[in-house]
Write an enzyme that holds these catalytic residues in place. Structure first.
Site, mmCIF file in Angstrom:
data_model
loop_
_atom_site.group_PDB
_atom_site.id
_atom_site.type_symbol
_atom_site.label_atom_id
_atom_site.label_comp_id
_atom_site.label_asym_id
_atom_site.label_seq_id
_atom_site.Cartn_x
_atom_site.Cartn_y
_atom_site.Cartn_z
ATOM 1 N N GLU A 130 0.808 -1.229 0.000
ATOM 2 C CA GLU A 130 0.000 0.000 0.000
ATOM 3 C C GLU A 130 0.842 1.281 0.000
ATOM 4 O O GLU A 130 0.458 2.285 -0.609
ATOM 5 C CB GLU A 130 -0.986 0.014 1.174
ATOM 6 N N SER A 184 0.237 6.856 8.467
ATOM 7 C CA SER A 184 1.598 6.446 8.124
ATOM 8 C C SER A 184 2.372 7.665 7.659
ATOM 9 O O SER A 184 1.845 8.487 6.904
ATOM 10 C CB SER A 184 1.586 5.429 6.970
#
Ligand SMILES: Nc1ncnc2c1ncn2[C@@H]1O[C@H](COP(=O)(O)OP(=O)(O)OP(=O)(O)O)[C@@H](O)[C@H]1O
Ligand SMILES: CC(C)(CO)[C@@H](O)C(=O)NCCC(=O)O
Length: 356
Positions: A130, A184
């Site tokens: 991802e 993130s």
């Protein structure tokens, strides 16, 4: 591989993002060879902008580009990950299983739902990381859309704040702060060189979860609407509530938040706050915490440009403006907060680009 529409799928903790590339340079031969199923899927996707109760096509984001030497249009669709069973039975009803093909997928759900895709749709998922997809997608979209990247001028002034295009062509190194369900943080040094430097579990999902608990709202959109009319100062304790004014020795002005939710230890104050105030304070708390972690990461890595992405920023001007202000203020003007128009779709785009 049988003919399959050009899809990239990012199956996240909260939302599925589906990007569909529609070639517009088909030759008469291409058109003749197009299977009925591909025609049905294209027609279904393009003939509406809402699918069932919760699927949406972000028509305002659609854009022209070239992929693998084909010209075409990228379409952007999203739906809640909780609706995956509905999506799978809809895809089956459109004949996907007969294609016995492969789609590119990323996000945690590419792993979690792999077996279901194979058993119920006869589809093989070609899985991609991802964060690699996110970085790939950012580079690709930014190259095609000169208006993609922007910053906010005068973020805290209601009348005077402006979105200003930012030339991202010479941008390395930069930090990407991807605010999805969780957060993130990546440091990017070139197209292929990047690392995940940090993350926090206090993200977009935390904002929605806490708002549901505190206000009884049910959706992200409701939580944002409530927050828009609330006042977080009724909930948060400010420096001036503690000092009676500024704390100048360390540059803390009276209107700085000293303690998020700090007023809520008082029954009297609790009795006076509205749901809107609580929603606003939740949004401000989560946003400032992310901004603060992002700033520390930027300082650690010696990076000045911080790009915020992820669907938490969808229809969420409050957080964008706060992040823009906070990055500038707390860094003494050295850090710049940047934003991208396609917010949460970069992972899906990046994995579509892996299509062979
Ligand atoms: N329509 C929506 N429904 C639910 N959440 C939404 C919606 N629009 C924006 N959001 C916000 O976006 C967040 C999800 O963002 P995004 O799609 O980028 O992450 P994700 O891929 O689902 O999560 P993760 O990457 O952590 O697996 C939600 O937590 C919420 O804050
Ligand atoms: C787990 C992922 C990568 C899934 O997208 C994301 O939700 C995240 O980065 N969460 C934060 C995890 C952490 O505390 O670093």
């Amino acid at each position: 591989m049988r003919q399959m529409p050009w899809f990239g799928m990012d199956i996240g903790g909260t939302l599925v993002k589906l990007v569909y590339f529609e070639p517009t340079d088909n030759t008469p031969d291409d058109e003749k060879n197009e299977t009925e199923t591909v025609k049905i899927i294209r027609h279904y996707l393009k003939s509406r902008s809402a699918y069932g109760k919760t699927g949406k096509r972000d028509v305002h984001l659609q854009m022209e580009c070239s992929i693998k030497n084909r010209r075409g249009i990228l379409h952007f669709v999203r739906f809640p990950t909780s609706e995956m069973p509905v999506f799978i039975s809809l895809a089956r009803s459109k004949g996907i299983a007969q294609l016995a093909s492969t789609v590119c997928a990323t996000g945690g759900g590419a792993y979690k739902f792999e077996k279901q895709f194979s058993e119920e749709l006869n589809l093989t998922l070609k899985k991609f990381d991802e964060l690699a997809s996110l970085i790939h997608g950012i580079h690709f979209i930014e190259r095609y859309n000169p208006q993609e990247c922007f910053y906010l001028q005068n973020p805290m002034e209601d009348e005077k704040f402006r979105k200003i295009p930012f030339d991202f062509s010479d941008s390395y190194p930069f930090l990407v702060v991807n605010i999805g369900s969780g957060v993130s943080i990546l440091a990017v040094y070139s197209q292929d060189k990047y690392k995940r430097v940090s993350g926090t579990s206090l993200g977009g999902g935390t904002f929605v979860g806490l708002c549901c608990l505190l206000t009884g709202c049910e959706t992200f959109e409701d939580a944002i609407a409530l927050a828009s009319s609330g006042d977080s100062n009724k909930v948060d304790k400010l420096v001036r509530d503690i000092y009676g004014g500024d704390y100048p020795k360390f540059g803390l002005t009276g209107d700085t938040i000293a303690c998020s939710f700090g007023h809520m230890i008082s029954k009297e104050k609790r009795d006076k706050v509205s749901k809107a105030d609580l929603a606003r304070a939740t949004l401000v708390t989560i946003t400032n915490n992310i901004g603060s972690i992002a700033r520390m990461c930027a300082v650690n890595e010696g990076i000045e440009r911080v790009v915020f992405t992820g669907n938490f920023l969808r229809v969420n001007q409050i957080s964008m403006r706060l992040l823009a202000y906070a990055m500038d203020f707390w860094s003494g003007g050295t850090l710049k907060a940047l934003f991208l128009e396609h917010e949460g779709y970069f992972g899906a785009v990046g994995c579509l680009l892996e299509l062979v």
